[in-house]
Design an enzyme around this catalytic site. Structure first.
Site, short mmCIF file in Angstrom:
data_model
loop_
_atom_site.label_atom_id
_atom_site.label_comp_id
_atom_site.label_asym_id
_atom_site.label_seq_id
_atom_site.Cartn_x
_atom_site.Cartn_y
_atom_site.Cartn_z
N ASP A 1 6.45 1.34 6.43
CA ASP A 1 5.03 0.95 6.42
C ASP A 1 4.29 1.95 5.54
O ASP A 1 3.90 3.01 6.01
CB ASP A 1 4.49 0.95 7.85
CG ASP A 1 3.06 0.45 7.95
OD1 ASP A 1 2.54 -0.04 6.93
OD2 ASP A 1 2.47 0.58 9.03
N HIS B 1 0.84 -1.19 0.00
CA HIS B 1 0.00 0.00 0.00
C HIS B 1 0.88 1.24 0.00
O HIS B 1 1.90 1.32 0.68
CB HIS B 1 -1.01 0.01 1.16
CG HIS B 1 -0.45 0.08 2.54
ND1 HIS B 1 -0.11 1.28 3.15
CD2 HIS B 1 -0.19 -0.88 3.46
CE1 HIS B 1 0.32 1.04 4.38
NE2 HIS B 1 0.29 -0.25 4.60
N GLU C 1 -4.86 2.39 2.84
CA GLU C 1 -4.87 1.22 3.72
C GLU C 1 -4.93 1.63 5.18
O GLU C 1 -5.63 1.01 5.98
CB GLU C 1 -3.60 0.38 3.46
CG GLU C 1 -3.60 -0.99 4.15
CD GLU C 1 -2.93 -0.99 5.53
OE1 GLU C 1 -2.89 -2.05 6.17
OE2 GLU C 1 -2.45 0.09 5.98
N GLU C 2 -4.22 2.69 5.53
CA GLU C 2 -4.09 3.08 6.93
C GLU C 2 -5.38 3.63 7.53
O GLU C 2 -5.47 3.83 8.74
CB GLU C 2 -2.97 4.12 7.09
CG GLU C 2 -1.58 3.62 6.73
CD GLU C 2 -1.01 2.61 7.73
OE1 GLU C 2 -1.72 2.28 8.70
OE2 GLU C 2 0.12 2.17 7.53
N ASP D 1 3.41 -6.33 3.19
CA ASP D 1 3.35 -5.25 4.18
C ASP D 1 4.54 -5.37 5.12
O ASP D 1 5.56 -5.97 4.76
CB ASP D 1 2.02 -5.33 4.94
CG ASP D 1 1.51 -3.97 5.40
OD1 ASP D 1 2.28 -3.23 6.02
OD2 ASP D 1 0.33 -3.66 5.16
N HIS E 1 4.82 3.52 12.26
CA HIS E 1 3.88 4.58 12.66
C HIS E 1 4.60 5.63 13.51
O HIS E 1 4.12 6.02 14.58
CB HIS E 1 2.67 4.00 13.38
CG HIS E 1 1.71 3.30 12.46
ND1 HIS E 1 0.35 3.41 12.58
CD2 HIS E 1 1.92 2.49 11.39
CE1 HIS E 1 -0.23 2.69 11.64
NE2 HIS E 1 0.71 2.12 10.90
#
Length: 359
Positions: free
Chosen positions: A180, A66, A212-213, A235, A323
């Protein structure tokens, strides 16, 4: 496995490009520029997800990372010129304060820093709590809301964390703010590169989803567009090889191989496809790690329940500090993930795919 200049430049361009949920344009352009020359056709949905197609017969196979990374959006501007914001994706207050961000306005990008009330004036009880986003702001050096707007800031502007790609000493540890999931995008592009020009027993669509997030949204639109027979989400997983981590909760290590997902919050992988890939990894001496994750989800959560069901597996790489404004992956894990998926896709002929479907 070493890294050549072409690979290093692609990683740098891909990870330095901003692409928060709903604003993936810059990352999309890098991905498209990379995969278009390798592909027989570019296939997209109406959200911004993108794949390159090679092959034109046999079962359809989808492989996608993603494009989006966690970020923020401008929600208001104070009278004194500070920006209030809302998250796009999951954030933890501890990793945010005093970090640089890029406010992406119609007039150009502005550097800002995330601030809050100084800890020196916090009550003892306040210091024990993780500060919430509503108590934070972004300082761009404006002295009023009028000046902030003169700089170009408007409500609804995207805000991306700042942090550039870097190869750490040793040459294998790779730093970027957004592995990510630019890691998954890298893997999808490299698989396409390795398989282009080969006589595949299937039709491969390899690329990336968007949003996606914020709820696996691009995964849903892309899977409905392509309608594959088999799908793979690629991922990152949470590495547990740092001090203080609970090895039972997170047992993944950098450099020990890609991850085959055995469980996450959104999906129990298709058992026959999972076992097929595990056996291929063993037969080809490709190291891998197993992941059973009670929290977290991937695009596979949307892929596998489309239509009457699509056998789906998640193949990831371990990453530290996701993140946040920094994350680290290992070059060997990326390359072994590519090798595993190349072997897998090359083996998915019509008979094999039909034998995998169902119980």
């Amino acid at each position: 496995m070493s890294m050549d200049d072409k690979t290093r430049n692609f990683m740098k361009e891909l990870t330095n490009a901003e692409g928060i949920p709903g604003f993936e344009d810059r990352a999309y352009k890098v991905m498209r520029k990379t995969i278009e020359p390798m592909s027989e056709e570019i296939v997209t949905d109406n959200f911004g997800s993108i794949t390159g197609r090679i092959g034109q017969s046999g079962p359809k196979v989808l492989l996608a990372g993603h494009l989006d990374e966690v970020g923020f959006i401008v929600s208001s501007i104070t009278k004194t010129g500070f920006i209030k914001f809302k998250p796009l994706g999951g954030w933890w207050g501890h990793v945010m304060l005093s970090q640089r961000v890029k406010v992406m306005t119609a007039k150009g990008d502005l550097t800002g820093v995330i601030g809050s009330k100084a800890p020196h004036v916090l009550a003892p009880e306040e210091r024990k709590k993780v500060l919430t986003i509503d108590k934070m702001f972004i300082d761009i050096g404006a002295t009023s809301d009028e000046e902030a707007r003169e700089f170009g800031v408007e409500i609804g502007d995207p805000i991306c964390p700042s942090g550039d790609f870097e190869v750490l000493p040793g040459g294998k540890m790779l730093l970027a703010r957004n592995w990510d999931n630019r890691a998954g995008c890298y893997v999808a592009a490299k698989v396409l590169e390795k398989l282009q020009g080969q006589q595949l027993p299937n039709t491969l669509y390899s690329g990336a989803t968007v949003q996606e997030e914020v709820g696996l949204r691009g995964a849903q639109t892309l899977i409905q567009t392509i309608k594959p027979d088999i799908s793979f989400a690629t991922d990152v997983g949470v590495a547990g090889d740092t001090p203080g981590m609970n090895q039972e909760a997170a047992n993944l290590e950098l450099g020990k191989g890609p991850i085959i997902g055995f469980l996450d919050r959104s999906m129990i992988p298709h058992r026959k496809l999972r076992d097929f890939v595990v056996n291929l990894a063993k037969e080809n001496n490709i190291p891998f790690q197993r992941e059973l994750m009670s929290g977290g989800a991937t695009d596979g959560g949307k892929f596998h329940i489309e239509g009457s069901g699509i056998p789906t597996l998640v193949v990831s790489v371990p990453s530290r500090y996701i993140h946040s404004h920094v994350s680290i992956v290992h070059l060997d894990d990326l390359n072994h993930a590519v090798d595993l998926l190349v072997h897998t896709i090359s083996a998915l002929d019509e008979q094999t795919v039909q034998s995998i479907k169902g119980l």
